[in-house]
Design an enzyme around this catalytic site. Structure first.
Site, short mmCIF file in Angstrom:
data_model
loop_
_atom_site.label_atom_id
_atom_site.label_comp_id
_atom_site.label_asym_id
_atom_site.label_seq_id
_atom_site.Cartn_x
_atom_site.Cartn_y
_atom_site.Cartn_z
N ARG A 15 0.80 -1.23 0.00
CA ARG A 15 0.00 0.00 0.00
C ARG A 15 0.83 1.28 0.00
NH1 ARG A 15 -3.10 -3.47 3.41
NH2 ARG A 15 -5.06 -4.04 2.39
N LYS A 45 3.72 10.90 -11.95
CA LYS A 45 2.95 9.98 -12.80
C LYS A 45 3.70 8.66 -12.88
CE LYS A 45 0.07 12.58 -16.04
NZ LYS A 45 -0.17 12.86 -17.47
N GLU A 82 10.86 16.25 -25.64
CA GLU A 82 10.16 16.76 -24.47
C GLU A 82 10.62 18.17 -24.12
OE1 GLU A 82 7.58 15.64 -23.08
OE2 GLU A 82 7.48 13.48 -23.40
N LYS A 129 7.52 22.32 -15.23
CA LYS A 129 6.67 21.21 -14.80
C LYS A 129 6.31 21.31 -13.32
CE LYS A 129 5.85 16.31 -15.32
NZ LYS A 129 6.30 15.04 -15.95
N GLU A 172 -3.94 16.14 -12.61
CA GLU A 172 -4.39 16.41 -13.97
C GLU A 172 -5.91 16.54 -14.08
OE1 GLU A 172 -3.77 14.34 -18.23
OE2 GLU A 172 -1.94 14.56 -17.05
N ARG A 185 -2.74 20.64 -15.80
CA ARG A 185 -1.62 19.74 -16.05
C ARG A 185 -1.69 19.08 -17.43
NH1 ARG A 185 1.27 15.37 -11.96
NH2 ARG A 185 2.62 14.43 -13.54
N ASN A 189 0.60 17.44 -22.04
CA ASN A 189 0.36 16.37 -23.02
C ASN A 189 0.33 16.89 -24.46
OD1 ASN A 189 0.07 14.21 -21.15
ND2 ASN A 189 -1.95 14.99 -20.61
N HIS A 224 1.03 14.51 -27.23
CA HIS A 224 1.07 13.15 -26.70
C HIS A 224 -0.11 12.29 -27.13
CE1 HIS A 224 4.36 14.76 -24.47
NE2 HIS A 224 4.52 13.67 -23.75
N HIS A 265 1.19 8.97 -28.50
CA HIS A 265 0.87 7.71 -27.84
C HIS A 265 0.20 6.74 -28.81
CE1 HIS A 265 0.90 9.46 -23.47
NE2 HIS A 265 2.11 9.36 -24.00
N HIS A 278 9.78 6.90 -27.36
CA HIS A 278 8.72 7.80 -26.92
C HIS A 278 8.90 9.20 -27.49
CE1 HIS A 278 5.73 9.72 -24.41
NE2 HIS A 278 6.66 10.54 -23.93
#
Length: 366
Positions: A122, A144, A186, A228, A238, A242, A246, A249, A253, A266
């Protein structure tokens, strides 16, 4: 040394950027030790990075019980099978809930280890030690974490912040040219978000960036982390702002998915994705043609892909792209929300565009 604070209530942490940090055992120990809750440490890396740097961290933590787990290299291994192997390793080594995990590597390692830390018993503390440019400017910051699914990228994951991020810019000297270029995608994304000042800096210093000047690299790493950190501090999970991170992206993606997470790195997919986003932005929001050209030129200068055409090993169609983007996390109640730009420094989220119009722009780009 450069320092950036990520100011999140209850989960704040520093990003330390230092050339040669991994080679200074005393310095590493002084910054890692306060982040470790017990003597139990699991150092998780991959088969490329571990031979270069794992011993340096082990030496810095000579007084700790450090067990090492090595993952295979590559985005295609950022999956449930690798996650399960990490869980099995932690259990076999009898790591308890006061153990700490250290992610040593690029974005794949960081995302996997972060997700493992978020879910093992946890939640246990973890530290990010990113060794690629992409990880240093982006994926190691902001919390993330997650893994890919065969039907979509990062479909399983959690927001879980590290205790500290230590970025050694000297480690970038060992990066293959292709990996280094992928990280620059990026960086360019952050310049689109921040505005003309940062974008112009990248244009003016492109030669120094390509030659990996330590001073210039530290400056751009710090600037990307500052951008960031500011955004994440205002929107950790997000819910709105935020999502500007992206830009490019959604398209990128989809390309990664269609390429089986092995055709493009990527950053390479994001380079193509940003050009698709810019083309759609021009039509929908009036993104200036001059800025679209500057984006194209800078990506090309950084040796990033700017076209899909002519690649006989993979067939990409507008229809396939639309279907792949349908699983994007920005899809709400079946309706796709795009991140588009009106101009440098003016990136907008939750932009709704009809599929036919998107398909038309993708087909034009292809």
């Amino acid at each position: 040394m450069e320092k950036v604070e990520v100011d999140i209530p209850g989960s704040s942490y520093p990003i330390l950027i230092r050339h040669g940090a991994l080679e200074d055992s005393d310095w590493m120990r002084s910054h890692l030790s306060p982040c470790l809750e017990s003597n139990q440490v699991a150092l998780i890396s991959n088969e490329v990075v571990a031979p270069l740097y794992a011993d340096k961290i082990i030496n810095a933590l000579a007084d700790y019980d450090v067990d090492v787990f090595i993952l295979p290299d590559g985005e295609k291994h950022k999956n449930i099978a690798s996650y399960e192997k990490i869980m099995n390793f932690l259990i076999e080594k009898r790591k308890n809930r006061t153990c700490s995990l250290i992610a040593l590597g690029g974005g794949v390692v960081g995302d996997l280890v972060g997700f493992a830390a978020a879910t093992y018993q946890r939640g246990v503390p973890f530290v990010q030690v990113p060794t690629t440019l992409l990880a240093q400017v982006d994926s190691s910051v902001g919390g993330k974490t997650g893994i890919n699914h065969s039907d979509g990228k990062n479909m399983v994951g959690s927001f879980y912040q590290p205790k500290i991020v230590i970025a050694d810019s000297k480690a970038l000297r060992t990066l293959p040219d292709r990996e280094f270029a992928a990280g620059l995608a990026e960086v360019v994304k952050y310049a689109v978000i921040e505005g003309d000042s940062f974008f112009s800096y990248l244009e003016s210093n492109a030669a120094s960036i390509r030659s990996r000047s330590p001073q210039v690299l530290e400056k751009i790493i710090k600037r990307c982390c500052e951008i960031k950190a500011d955004i994440v501090a205002r929107d950790e999970k997000e819910t709105g702002l935020r999502a500007v991170l992206n830009f490019g992206h959604t398209f990128g993606h989809a390309l990664e998915l269609l390429g089986g997470y092995s055709k493009w790195l990527h950053g390479e997919a994001i380079s193509l994705g940003m050009l698709m986003a810019a083309r759609l932005s021009k039509k929908e929001l009036g993104f200036p043609k001059e800025q679209e050209q500057r984006l194209f030129d800078l990506l090309r200068v950084f040796n990033l892909p700017v076209a899909v055409k002519g690649d006989s090993s993979l067939s990409v169609s507008a229809r396939a792209m639309i279907e792949a983007m349908g699983m994007d996390k920005k899809t709400i109640e079946g309706e796709m929300n795009y991140v588009l730009a009106k101009g440098f420094g003016d990136v907008r989220t939750k932009q709704k565009v009809e599929n036919d119009r998107v398909a038309e722009e993708i087909e034009s780009f292809l």
